[in-house]
Design an enzyme around this catalytic site. Structure first.
Site, PDB file in Angstrom:
ATOM      1  N   ASP A  30       0.826  -1.209   0.000  1.00 17.82           N
ATOM      2  CA  ASP A  30       0.000   0.000   0.000  1.00 17.82           C
ATOM      3  C   ASP A  30       0.860   1.259   0.000  1.00 17.82           C
ATOM      4  O   ASP A  30       1.934   1.292   0.589  1.00 17.82           O
ATOM      5  CB  ASP A  30      -0.917  -0.023   1.226  1.00 17.82           C
ATOM      6  CG  ASP A  30      -2.132   0.864   1.035  1.00 17.82           C
ATOM      7  OD1 ASP A  30      -2.360   1.320  -0.107  1.00 17.82           O
ATOM      8  OD2 ASP A  30      -2.839   1.107   2.030  1.00 17.82           O
ATOM      9  N   LEU A  59      11.371 -20.115  -4.874  1.00 16.89           N
ATOM     10  CA  LEU A  59      10.318 -19.308  -4.238  1.00 16.89           C
ATOM     11  C   LEU A  59       8.950 -19.542  -4.884  1.00 16.89           C
ATOM     12  O   LEU A  59       8.818 -19.510  -6.103  1.00 16.89           O
ATOM     13  CB  LEU A  59      10.692 -17.819  -4.371  1.00 16.89           C
ATOM     14  CG  LEU A  59       9.658 -16.803  -3.878  1.00 16.89           C
ATOM     15  CD1 LEU A  59       9.589 -16.792  -2.347  1.00 16.89           C
ATOM     16  CD2 LEU A  59       9.985 -15.396  -4.377  1.00 16.89           C
ATOM     17  N   HIS A  79       2.375   3.667  -9.145  1.00 15.66           N
ATOM     18  CA  HIS A  79       2.200   2.239  -9.440  1.00 15.66           C
ATOM     19  C   HIS A  79       3.406   1.698 -10.206  1.00 15.66           C
ATOM     20  O   HIS A  79       3.846   0.578  -9.985  1.00 15.66           O
ATOM     21  CB  HIS A  79       0.918   2.004 -10.231  1.00 15.66           C
ATOM     22  CG  HIS A  79      -0.327   2.299  -9.443  1.00 15.66           C
ATOM     23  ND1 HIS A  79      -0.516   1.841  -8.158  1.00 15.66           N
ATOM     24  CD2 HIS A  79      -1.441   3.028  -9.733  1.00 15.66           C
ATOM     25  CE1 HIS A  79      -1.695   2.255  -7.709  1.00 15.66           C
ATOM     26  NE2 HIS A  79      -2.274   2.996  -8.639  1.00 15.66           N
TER      27      HIS A  79
HETATM   28  C1  IPE Z   1      -1.488   0.120  -3.559  1.00 19.85           C
HETATM   29  O1  IPE Z   1      -1.279   1.485  -3.558  1.00 19.85           O
HETATM   30  C2  IPE Z   1      -1.531  -0.450  -4.949  1.00 19.85           C
HETATM   31  C3  IPE Z   1      -2.822  -1.023  -5.403  1.00 19.85           C
HETATM   32  C4  IPE Z   1      -3.921  -1.132  -4.719  1.00 19.85           C
HETATM   33  C5  IPE Z   1      -2.865  -1.507  -6.780  1.00 19.85           C
HETATM   34  P1  IPE Z   1      -2.515   2.492  -3.484  1.00 19.85           P
HETATM   35  O2  IPE Z   1      -2.921   2.797  -4.893  1.00 19.85           O
HETATM   36  O3  IPE Z   1      -3.574   1.957  -2.599  1.00 19.85           O
HETATM   37  O4  IPE Z   1      -1.842   3.780  -2.845  1.00 19.85           O
HETATM   38  P2  IPE Z   1      -2.487   4.809  -1.805  1.00 19.85           P
HETATM   39  O5  IPE Z   1      -3.005   4.024  -0.643  1.00 19.85           O
HETATM   40  O6  IPE Z   1      -3.563   5.550  -2.528  1.00 19.85           O
HETATM   41  O7  IPE Z   1      -1.330   5.674  -1.427  1.00 19.85           O
HETATM   42 MG    MG Z   2      -4.176   2.256  -0.643  1.00 16.89          MG
END
Ligand code: IPE
Ligand code: MG
Length: 229
Positions: free
Chosen positions: A2, A113, A19
């Site tokens: 996250d 793994l 991402h």
């Molecule tokens: C996690 O990062 C990635 C996915 C859910 C694909 P987020 O997109 O939830 O990032 P924040 O929580 O908004 O910072």
């Molecule tokens: Mg998130």
């Protein structure tokens, strides 16, 4: 994993940027786990609930998922990593489903793994699909009610072939499970880090392992019993 979006926003960039950097961080985590001879690593890539995000972000995440599956799988194979996607795969486009099947096929006999990618996954979905499998057997007369035990249900839930989950790491500062491996986490140690996923590096991973190593795991017993083995 996250914190991708917040990481990007803190740099004045679009969430997509986060991402993409999240993928780099993931590569790093996989190498780390593989080098440390960790038996299994399960990552939460896309939850059943992530479809509710803005359409543009979902489309972009799917594109990224597709590209990464294609570009990384040979490397995974070279490192003897066995890839498995857990989740409701039928919710993805045909093209992604095909890529998933190819990637799993290529790596299925690898002994290093076990890398599980939870995609269109939810812990409740997992338990529900398992219940459905058993109900199907009952309906066909192949299973009786008395044969429905925890072990029998476990065997229908994802990751059953692997040892129980030891450690769950969540980055990004929230202290929640967010519908991850609900059944499988029953006795896992939970570790929460404020680090945003793109910044999660080998040292941060090692810190989590160090905390884990210091825990006494009693599985319902007393300290004394555990000490006696
Ligand atoms: C996690 O990062 C990635 C996915 C859910 C694909 P987020 O997109 O939830 O990032 P924040 O929580 O908004 O910072
Ligand atoms: Mg998130």
């Amino acid at each position: 994993m996250d914190g991708n979006g917040r990481w990007a926003e803190s740099k004045g960039k679009h969430r997509v940027f986060g991402h993409k950097h999240g993928v780099k961080s993931l590569r790093r985590a996989i190498s780390f786990a593989s080098e440390k001879q960790i038996q299994a690593l399960t990552i939460y890539a896309f939850s059943s609930e992530n479809w509710k995000r803005p359409e543009k972000e979902v489309t972009m995440l799917m594109e990224l998922f597709f590209t990464v599956l294609g570009s990384e799988v040979k490397k995974l194979h070279k490192h003897n990593i066995k890839l498995k996607i857990i989740g409701e795969v039928s919710g993805f486009s045909e093209r992604i489903q095909k890529k998933i099947a190819q990637a799993e096929k290529l790596t299925e006999n690898n002994s290093g793994l076990a890398l599980n990618v939870a995609a269109n996954y939810g812990g409740r979905w997992d338990i529900t699909q398992a219940a459905k499998q058993l109900a199907g057997l009952v309906q066909k007369g192949e299973l009786t009610l008395d044969e429905i035990t925890e072990d029998r249900l476990s065997s229908a839930i994802n990751l059953d072939q692997l040892p129980a989950v030891d450690l769950m790491i969540r980055t990004g500062g929230d202290h929640r499970i967010s519908n991850f491996l609900l059944w499988q986490l029953a006795y896992a140690e939970l570790y929460f880090s404020d680090i945003l996923w793109p910044d999660f590096n080998a040292q941060a991973f090692q810190d989590a392992l160090d905390v884990f190593s210091g825990k006494e795991r009693r599985f319902g017993q007393t300290s004394e019993q555990v000490a006696l083995g």
